[in-house]
Design a protein around this motif. Sequence first.
Motif, PDB file in Angstrom:
ATOM      1  N   GLN A   7       0.842  -1.188   0.000  1.00  0.00           N
ATOM      2  CA  GLN A   7       0.000   0.000   0.000  1.00  0.00           C
ATOM      3  C   GLN A   7       0.877   1.237   0.000  1.00  0.00           C
ATOM      4  O   GLN A   7       1.747   1.389   0.852  1.00  0.00           O
ATOM      5  CB  GLN A   7      -0.908  -0.006   1.230  1.00  0.00           C
ATOM      6  CG  GLN A   7      -1.822   1.199   1.318  1.00  0.00           C
ATOM      7  CD  GLN A   7      -2.741   1.088   2.521  1.00  0.00           C
ATOM      8  OE1 GLN A   7      -3.327   0.044   2.768  1.00  0.00           O
ATOM      9  NE2 GLN A   7      -2.861   2.179   3.266  1.00  0.00           N
ATOM     10  N   SER A   8       0.651   2.111  -0.949  1.00  0.00           N
ATOM     11  CA  SER A   8       1.368   3.383  -0.988  1.00  0.00           C
ATOM     12  C   SER A   8       0.762   4.334   0.021  1.00  0.00           C
ATOM     13  O   SER A   8      -0.464   4.374   0.196  1.00  0.00           O
ATOM     14  CB  SER A   8       1.282   4.000  -2.384  1.00  0.00           C
ATOM     15  OG  SER A   8       1.933   3.178  -3.314  1.00  0.00           O
ATOM     16  N   VAL A   9       1.613   5.087   0.687  1.00  0.00           N
ATOM     17  CA  VAL A   9       1.173   6.111   1.630  1.00  0.00           C
ATOM     18  C   VAL A   9       2.008   7.363   1.406  1.00  0.00           C
ATOM     19  O   VAL A   9       3.113   7.292   0.871  1.00  0.00           O
ATOM     20  CB  VAL A   9       1.301   5.653   3.107  1.00  0.00           C
ATOM     21  CG1 VAL A   9       0.387   4.485   3.407  1.00  0.00           C
ATOM     22  CG2 VAL A   9       2.732   5.319   3.471  1.00  0.00           C
ATOM     23  N   GLN A  10       1.461   8.478   1.808  1.00  0.00           N
ATOM     24  CA  GLN A  10       2.215   9.724   1.782  1.00  0.00           C
ATOM     25  C   GLN A  10       2.745   9.980   3.178  1.00  0.00           C
ATOM     26  O   GLN A  10       1.978  10.045   4.142  1.00  0.00           O
ATOM     27  CB  GLN A  10       1.330  10.889   1.328  1.00  0.00           C
ATOM     28  CG  GLN A  10       0.961  10.828  -0.133  1.00  0.00           C
ATOM     29  CD  GLN A  10       2.185  10.913  -1.035  1.00  0.00           C
ATOM     30  OE1 GLN A  10       3.035  11.794  -0.886  1.00  0.00           O
ATOM     31  NE2 GLN A  10       2.293   9.982  -1.963  1.00  0.00           N
ATOM     32  N   ALA A  11       4.040  10.080   3.293  1.00  0.00           N
ATOM     33  CA  ALA A  11       4.682  10.366   4.569  1.00  0.00           C
ATOM     34  C   ALA A  11       5.164  11.807   4.535  1.00  0.00           C
ATOM     35  O   ALA A  11       5.558  12.304   3.478  1.00  0.00           O
ATOM     36  CB  ALA A  11       5.850   9.411   4.788  1.00  0.00           C
ATOM     37  N   LEU A  23       6.750  12.808   1.049  1.00  0.00           N
ATOM     38  CA  LEU A  23       7.464  11.833   0.240  1.00  0.00           C
ATOM     39  C   LEU A  23       6.667  10.538   0.184  1.00  0.00           C
ATOM     40  O   LEU A  23       5.948  10.195   1.112  1.00  0.00           O
ATOM     41  CB  LEU A  23       8.871  11.587   0.779  1.00  0.00           C
ATOM     42  CG  LEU A  23       9.018  11.261   2.250  1.00  0.00           C
ATOM     43  CD1 LEU A  23       9.526   9.843   2.404  1.00  0.00           C
ATOM     44  CD2 LEU A  23      10.013  12.221   2.853  1.00  0.00           C
ATOM     45  N   PRO A  24       6.799   9.826  -0.912  1.00  0.00           N
ATOM     46  CA  PRO A  24       6.071   8.559  -1.031  1.00  0.00           C
ATOM     47  C   PRO A  24       6.752   7.470  -0.214  1.00  0.00           C
ATOM     48  O   PRO A  24       7.959   7.484  -0.019  1.00  0.00           O
ATOM     49  CB  PRO A  24       6.163   8.247  -2.529  1.00  0.00           C
ATOM     50  CG  PRO A  24       7.441   8.894  -2.961  1.00  0.00           C
ATOM     51  CD  PRO A  24       7.587  10.125  -2.103  1.00  0.00           C
ATOM     52  N   ALA A  25       5.957   6.557   0.258  1.00  0.00           N
ATOM     53  CA  ALA A  25       6.480   5.387   0.964  1.00  0.00           C
ATOM     54  C   ALA A  25       5.539   4.230   0.646  1.00  0.00           C
ATOM     55  O   ALA A  25       4.396   4.438   0.232  1.00  0.00           O
ATOM     56  CB  ALA A  25       6.541   5.638   2.460  1.00  0.00           C
ATOM     57  N   THR A  26       6.035   3.019   0.828  1.00  0.00           N
ATOM     58  CA  THR A  26       5.221   1.835   0.586  1.00  0.00           C
ATOM     59  C   THR A  26       5.246   0.951   1.812  1.00  0.00           C
ATOM     60  O   THR A  26       6.314   0.624   2.331  1.00  0.00           O
ATOM     61  CB  THR A  26       5.752   1.033  -0.628  1.00  0.00           C
ATOM     62  OG1 THR A  26       5.775   1.884  -1.768  1.00  0.00           O
ATOM     63  CG2 THR A  26       4.875  -0.169  -0.908  1.00  0.00           C
ATOM     64  N   THR A  84       0.131   9.644  12.804  1.00  0.00           N
ATOM     65  CA  THR A  84       1.004   8.775  13.589  1.00  0.00           C
ATOM     66  C   THR A  84       2.436   9.108  13.190  1.00  0.00           C
ATOM     67  O   THR A  84       2.726   9.294  12.001  1.00  0.00           O
ATOM     68  CB  THR A  84       0.698   7.289  13.307  1.00  0.00           C
ATOM     69  OG1 THR A  84      -0.664   7.027  13.688  1.00  0.00           O
ATOM     70  CG2 THR A  84       1.618   6.376  14.074  1.00  0.00           C
ATOM     71  N   VAL A  85       3.309   9.194  14.161  1.00  0.00           N
ATOM     72  CA  VAL A  85       4.728   9.463  13.913  1.00  0.00           C
ATOM     73  C   VAL A  85       5.489   8.151  13.965  1.00  0.00           C
ATOM     74  O   VAL A  85       5.327   7.368  14.905  1.00  0.00           O
ATOM     75  CB  VAL A  85       5.317  10.431  14.961  1.00  0.00           C
ATOM     76  CG1 VAL A  85       6.823  10.593  14.768  1.00  0.00           C
ATOM     77  CG2 VAL A  85       4.631  11.773  14.902  1.00  0.00           C
ATOM     78  N   VAL A  99       2.415   9.952   9.184  1.00  0.00           N
ATOM     79  CA  VAL A  99       1.546   9.261   8.235  1.00  0.00           C
ATOM     80  C   VAL A  99       0.124   9.377   8.770  1.00  0.00           C
ATOM     81  O   VAL A  99      -0.089   9.316   9.987  1.00  0.00           O
ATOM     82  CB  VAL A  99       1.943   7.772   8.085  1.00  0.00           C
ATOM     83  CG1 VAL A  99       1.011   7.056   7.116  1.00  0.00           C
ATOM     84  CG2 VAL A  99       3.387   7.643   7.614  1.00  0.00           C
ATOM     85  N   ARG A 100      -0.829   9.533   7.875  1.00  0.00           N
ATOM     86  CA  ARG A 100      -2.226   9.591   8.316  1.00  0.00           C
ATOM     87  C   ARG A 100      -2.582   8.260   8.982  1.00  0.00           C
ATOM     88  O   ARG A 100      -2.390   7.193   8.413  1.00  0.00           O
ATOM     89  CB  ARG A 100      -3.159   9.854   7.156  1.00  0.00           C
ATOM     90  CG  ARG A 100      -3.061  11.247   6.614  1.00  0.00           C
ATOM     91  CD  ARG A 100      -4.219  11.548   5.665  1.00  0.00           C
ATOM     92  NE  ARG A 100      -4.047  12.853   5.081  1.00  0.00           N
ATOM     93  CZ  ARG A 100      -4.362  13.997   5.684  1.00  0.00           C
ATOM     94  NH1 ARG A 100      -4.879  13.954   6.889  1.00  0.00           N
ATOM     95  NH2 ARG A 100      -4.159  15.147   5.099  1.00  0.00           N
ATOM     96  N   THR A 101      -3.113   8.352  10.177  1.00  0.00           N
ATOM     97  CA  THR A 101      -3.473   7.163  10.938  1.00  0.00           C
ATOM     98  C   THR A 101      -4.502   6.325  10.184  1.00  0.00           C
ATOM     99  O   THR A 101      -4.435   5.088  10.205  1.00  0.00           O
ATOM    100  CB  THR A 101      -3.991   7.562  12.331  1.00  0.00           C
ATOM    101  OG1 THR A 101      -2.972   8.337  12.985  1.00  0.00           O
ATOM    102  CG2 THR A 101      -4.318   6.348  13.181  1.00  0.00           C
TER     103      THR A 101
END
Length: 138
Positions: A7-11, A23-26, A84-85, A99-101
């Motif tokens: 799942q891709s997330v935006q950090a 930045l993108p993260a997976t 969430t950190v 990141v969005r919880t």
Amino acid sequence: MSSVIEQSVQARMVASAPRMETLPATLHYDRGDPFAVRMAFPAPATLEGAEVSWEFSRELLTTGMDEPAGVGDVRVRPFGYDRTVLEFHAVEGIAMVHVRTAELRRFLKRAQDLVPVGDEYRFMELDRDLTELLDESG
């Protein structure tokens, strides 16, 4: 059903500057390693210019969304209402990302659907791992 979830997330990188860089993260979960979660950052997002991955327990991520968790290289804690950190500690320093919880909860729900908490042992390949270990020692 696939045995892997990505799942891709935006950090959002926490820096000393007032503006946080997105930045993108997976996030990655594999039924073959049912206790672990991996978070990967692509090469352009890292200081080294190479992909960086951090592996930590699913339980750490789950706990850290509601209360501070972790004492080692990866620490997780809630931040405000919807973030969430995640802290990643390395010799070079500490990287902190928000990141969005809700994104993390969605990812963990998918992992739970794939491997329910408490049933991880059913998905471990202990026979194969033991055979590999014995082959290496012989």
